[in-house]
Design an enzyme around this catalytic site. Structure first.
Site, PDB file in Angstrom:
ATOM      1  NE  ARG A 131      -4.023   1.853   2.324  1.00  8.57           N
ATOM      2  CZ  ARG A 131      -4.216   2.682   3.301  1.00  8.57           C
ATOM      3  NH1 ARG A 131      -3.454   3.146   4.253  1.00  8.57           N
ATOM      4  NH2 ARG A 131      -5.173   3.762   3.121  1.00  8.57           N
ATOM      5  CB  ILE A 141      -5.830   5.954  -0.782  1.00  8.08           C
ATOM      6  CG1 ILE A 141      -5.591   4.137  -1.021  1.00  8.08           C
ATOM      7  CG2 ILE A 141      -4.938   6.313   0.381  1.00  8.08           C
ATOM      8  CD1 ILE A 141      -4.307   3.675  -0.958  1.00  8.08           C
ATOM      9  CB  SER A 142     -10.972   3.708   0.448  1.00 14.01           C
ATOM     10  OG  SER A 142     -11.760   4.307  -0.477  1.00 14.01           O
ATOM     11  CD  GLN A 143     -11.018   2.937   8.040  1.00 18.06           C
ATOM     12  OE1 GLN A 143     -11.795   3.489   7.875  1.00 18.06           O
ATOM     13  NE2 GLN A 143     -10.675   1.943   9.046  1.00 18.06           N
ATOM     14  N   PRO A 144      -8.034   0.609   4.301  1.00 22.82           N
ATOM     15  CG  PRO A 144      -6.011  -0.030   4.789  1.00 22.82           C
ATOM     16  CD  PRO A 144      -6.797   1.058   5.134  1.00 22.82           C
TER      17      PRO A 144
END
Ligand code: SAH
Length: 218
Positions: A40, A66-69
């Site tokens: 990431r 970038i979205s949260q995992p």
């Protein structure tokens, strides 16, 4: 110039991240393996590298994130992706989510409306690892009629309503996962196209996404 190095330190942090999203309720082993496989930190500015494996969203420029995992894993799990399925993604952003779909061997068609982000992603060296990804610059509300119908559609921005054109680009039996809601909080929905004019809706948890905007932005 960003260097792409993935050593034991990042790999260790990534395993911890996988454990933490597992504890939060992600059970799909393929999704967990995909998160474990993707560096990431490659998707973030060098300034954020040391915190790339915290389970949170980060800025990627142009006011986008970038979205949260956990969110990426949650949406991907709901999508129930199988190898070689045709998946349309709305909101390429950093392409992290696109690569998760690539890890699952989906044929991914991803659309971004911000020209700058689209251009960034196009020259992104890491994507060569995912030959099944195709990048498009356009308005996600329109979908990609030329390539429709899709087995799955994944919307990664907050939709104020369910875009009808996207529903019409789903195969019969196909599913769309989409966060719906105009304010700060959206409901995650999974819509299945049961028959030509019959759609079933399931409601899941609340999330907070950047808004799905209309038109393109050069
Ligand atoms: N999937 C991304 C998340 C990006 S955030 C990732 O993993 O990094 C949402 C993205 O959707 C932003 O990049 C935003 O520019 C884009 N977006 C918003 N409205 C859109 C639209 N109508 N069509 C295509 N992309 C859109």
């Amino acid at each position: 110039m960003k260097r792409y190095i993935d050593d034991y330190k990042q790999k260790g942090l990534r395993r911890q991240l996988v454990d933490s999203i597992k504890q939060k309720g992600i059970t799909d082993e393929n999704v967990l393996a995909a998160i474990n496989n993707i560096p990431r930190h490659y998707f973030l500015d060098t300034a954020f590298e040391s915190i790339a494996y915290e389970d949170r969203a980060f800025p990627i420029g142009e006011g986008q994130t970038i979205s949260q995992p956990y969110t990426v894993a949650y949406q991907t799990q709901l999508l129930e992706v199988k190898s070689f399925e045709k998946v349309l993604e709305i909101g390429t952003g950093s392409a992290y989510q696109s690569c998760v779909l690539g890890e699952l061997k989906a044929n991914v068609y991803t659309i971004e409306r911000q020209k700058k982000l689209f251009d960034e992603v196009k020259k992104f060296a890491f994507k060569s690892k995912y030959p099944t990804l195709r990048f498009f610059y356009g308005d996600g509300y329109e979908g990609l009629p030329t390539y429709a119908p899709f087995d799955k559609i994944l919307v990664t921005a907050a939709a104020p309503h369910i875009p009808q054109k996207l529903l019409s680009q789903l195969k019969i039996g196909g599913k769309m996962v989409i966060p719906v809601g105009g304010g700060n909080v959206q409901r995650m929905l999974r819509i299945t196209r049961v028959a030509e004019n019959d759609f079933a809706e399931e409601v899941f948890d609340n999330f907070s996404f950047v808004p799905m905007l209309t038109g393109k932005n050069s």
